[in-house]
Design a protein around this motif. Structure first.
Motif, mmCIF file in Angstrom:
data_model
loop_
_atom_site.group_PDB
_atom_site.id
_atom_site.type_symbol
_atom_site.label_atom_id
_atom_site.label_comp_id
_atom_site.label_asym_id
_atom_site.label_seq_id
_atom_site.Cartn_x
_atom_site.Cartn_y
_atom_site.Cartn_z
ATOM 1 N N GLY A 24 0.785 -1.230 0.000
ATOM 2 C CA GLY A 24 0.000 0.000 0.000
ATOM 3 C C GLY A 24 0.820 1.284 0.000
ATOM 4 N N TYR A 25 2.103 1.179 -0.276
ATOM 5 C CA TYR A 25 2.956 2.367 -0.340
ATOM 6 C C TYR A 25 2.986 2.919 -1.762
ATOM 7 N N ARG A 26 3.093 4.226 -1.875
ATOM 8 C CA ARG A 26 3.325 4.867 -3.166
ATOM 9 C C ARG A 26 4.824 5.110 -3.281
ATOM 10 N N ALA A 27 5.441 4.470 -4.257
ATOM 11 C CA ALA A 27 6.896 4.469 -4.385
ATOM 12 C C ALA A 27 7.500 5.873 -4.441
ATOM 13 N N ALA A 28 6.764 6.822 -4.979
ATOM 14 C CA ALA A 28 7.292 8.186 -5.102
ATOM 15 C C ALA A 28 7.411 8.887 -3.753
ATOM 16 N N PHE A 29 6.772 8.345 -2.727
ATOM 17 C CA PHE A 29 6.731 9.016 -1.429
ATOM 18 C C PHE A 29 7.382 8.219 -0.308
ATOM 19 N N VAL A 30 8.327 7.328 -0.669
ATOM 20 C CA VAL A 30 9.016 6.555 0.359
ATOM 21 C C VAL A 30 10.523 6.540 0.106
ATOM 22 N N LEU A 55 14.040 -4.872 5.376
ATOM 23 C CA LEU A 55 13.664 -3.584 4.794
ATOM 24 C C LEU A 55 13.266 -2.593 5.867
ATOM 25 N N GLU A 56 13.649 -1.362 5.661
ATOM 26 C CA GLU A 56 13.136 -0.243 6.447
ATOM 27 C C GLU A 56 12.506 0.697 5.431
ATOM 28 N N ILE A 57 11.231 0.986 5.612
ATOM 29 C CA ILE A 57 10.488 1.848 4.685
ATOM 30 C C ILE A 57 10.019 3.076 5.456
ATOM 31 N N VAL A 58 10.371 4.244 4.919
ATOM 32 C CA VAL A 58 9.978 5.504 5.542
ATOM 33 C C VAL A 58 9.110 6.271 4.568
ATOM 34 N N SER A 59 7.907 6.665 5.016
ATOM 35 C CA SER A 59 6.996 7.444 4.172
ATOM 36 C C SER A 59 7.172 8.926 4.434
ATOM 37 N N PHE A 60 7.093 9.701 3.356
ATOM 38 C CA PHE A 60 7.134 11.158 3.482
ATOM 39 C C PHE A 60 5.695 11.653 3.650
ATOM 40 N N VAL A 61 5.488 12.496 4.644
ATOM 41 C CA VAL A 61 4.154 13.014 4.921
ATOM 42 C C VAL A 61 4.212 14.533 4.898
ATOM 43 N N GLY A 62 3.312 15.128 4.145
ATOM 44 C CA GLY A 62 3.244 16.592 4.095
ATOM 45 C C GLY A 62 2.354 17.123 5.200
#
Length: 64
Positions: A24-30, A55-62
């Motif tokens: 459910g991640y959007r690749a452009a925002f991780v 894996l470590e996945i970090v999401s960018f949040v505005g």
């Protein structure tokens, strides 16, 4: 495999792009760290993920 410290089972080898979409991640925002190394977004489609990976996945949040 470990994703953000949580044990997960990967049924088959897949690409990082496909795994991100499945989760459910959007690749452009991780940002993704695979086994201690940062993966460039340009390489998400060609990076293979197996059940032995970490894996470590970090999401960018505005916001503001």
């Amino acid at each position: 495999m470990l994703i953000n410290g949580e044990e997960k089972t990967l049924q088959q080898t897949t690409t990082l792009n496909a795994l991100l979409a499945q989760l459910g991640y959007r690749a452009a925002f991780v940002a993704v760290e695979l086994n201690g190394n940062i993966v460039k977004q340009a390489n998400f489609g060609s990076t293979t993920i197996t059940d032995a990976d970490k894996l470590e996945i970090v999401s960018f949040v505005g916001g503001g």
